[in-house]
Design an enzyme around this catalytic site. Sequence first.
Site, PDB file in Angstrom:
ATOM      1  NE  ARG A  33      -2.411   0.915   3.618  1.00 48.16           N
ATOM      2  CZ  ARG A  33      -2.414   2.089   4.260  1.00 48.16           C
ATOM      3  NH1 ARG A  33      -3.011   3.128   3.712  1.00 48.16           N
ATOM      4  NH2 ARG A  33      -1.843   2.217   5.431  1.00 48.16           N
ATOM      5  CB  SER A 101      -7.621  -1.993   4.694  1.00 44.41           C
ATOM      6  OG  SER A 101      -8.589  -1.061   4.272  1.00 44.41           O
ATOM      7  CB  SER A 103      -2.860  -8.577   5.306  1.00 45.69           C
ATOM      8  OG  SER A 103      -3.021  -9.397   6.447  1.00 45.69           O
ATOM      9  CD  GLN A 124       6.185  -8.009   6.746  1.00 52.64           C
ATOM     10  OE1 GLN A 124       5.143  -8.360   7.273  1.00 52.64           O
ATOM     11  NE2 GLN A 124       7.274  -7.742   7.434  1.00 52.64           N
ATOM     12  NE  ARG A 182      19.457 -15.093  34.076  1.00 51.46           N
ATOM     13  CZ  ARG A 182      18.618 -14.166  33.638  1.00 51.46           C
ATOM     14  NH1 ARG A 182      18.528 -13.937  32.331  1.00 51.46           N
ATOM     15  NH2 ARG A 182      17.889 -13.474  34.471  1.00 51.46           N
TER      16      ARG A 182
END
Length: 424
Positions: A33, A101, A103, A124, A182
């Site tokens: 667009r 709008s 996709s 994309q 961790r």
Amino acid sequence: MDDHQGGGDGANGAGGADGGKKKRHIAALVLARGGSKGIPLKNIKMLAGVPLVGWVLRAAKDSHMFDSVWVSTDHDEIEKVARAWGAQVHRRSPEVSRDSSSSVETIREFLQLNPEVDVIFNIQATSPCLHPFHVKEALEKITLLGYDSVFSVVRRHQFRWQEAKQDSNEMTFPLNIIPAKRPRRQDWDGELCENGSFYCSTKDIFKQHGSLQGGKICYYEMLPEYSVDIDVDIDWPVAEQRVLRYGYFGQDKPEVVQLMFCLVTGCLTDGQTIISGSGGEMVHTNARDVTGLRILKREGVVLLLAYDDHMSKTLSDKLAERTGCEVRQVGPEPLNDVMKWKEERGLDWKVVAFMGFDEPDVECLKLAGLSAAPQDAPAVTAAKYMCHTRGGQGAVREFVEHILLLKKKAKSQMEQDRIHRKHF
């Protein structure tokens, strides 16, 4: 899954899983667009010498997996660029061109207008490191392995925490780790996140689910170096460096240009010759173009400017003095002269750059390893690089910068070939 660093082109696999049934029509669709809020006309802004949308269109075309390649847009300039890069254009309606709008609405309209499409591969535009092998391997999950939809992901090694709202007494807590335990990066597989590069599904699944993710779903994992996205201006220089190293520059590896031919009329000048009352001739050159030629010469590239019989020998000598280039006269068939000059130096076409303007230059534009034409050139569609500037107004400098970018790319590729990724 699919941790692939190379790949090749293959035949269109549209009918692979159908066992002799009617071949399915596979379409690539790029949504572009014109009303980008972050970066105006982002989809056609130049990135590393190529319009942004050009990177994904080149990858799609060179994958040889599509029966049609489309750009969906509402903007004249984007349509022009899309067609120059070989795409068909879906001129979307105002109803699906608003800021709000989705996709999904645009894809639905596209499929209604193109009922022959059976599989839709939505790429994309802001994923300039997409390669043909990504497209091929992802599509084969549908055409050969029987999946209904596939989308791209990247593996992230990031520890996530719950957001604590400002001015509240909320406490944060870990979402995907135990802080006291961790893990080291090499001991943790990480998590798969959508990278937005592409989404693909059959038309039937899209209609049933209102989404490109449904039915028998599969992901396609891309390496982090290929996962690039561009939303705001600050992303641009980072993306450009990534593209120079990991982008897809075409079916042939980029070569270092050793010889450049540039036509004077229409490229270095705007094509006009001014004749004074005393009979003297003048042409207009752009300082940026002249500086660009000098930069390229310093990089070791041999430069030949070619002029036709519309320009006098005296004027061509002045151009040689001003630009520092060798200037030679070219005949009505430039290919004959360029072939002779190229062979004088024993060079292959792949290390030759050619910048032309009109119909007689078409064969040279096609044969040269790198070729370009100004934005206003009649022969622009034959060139491998389409300038966004006109002849005599910076087009030569633009092409020079493109050559220099590809030179960096070739150097980066050589360095990359020497360093195996697993050494990190």
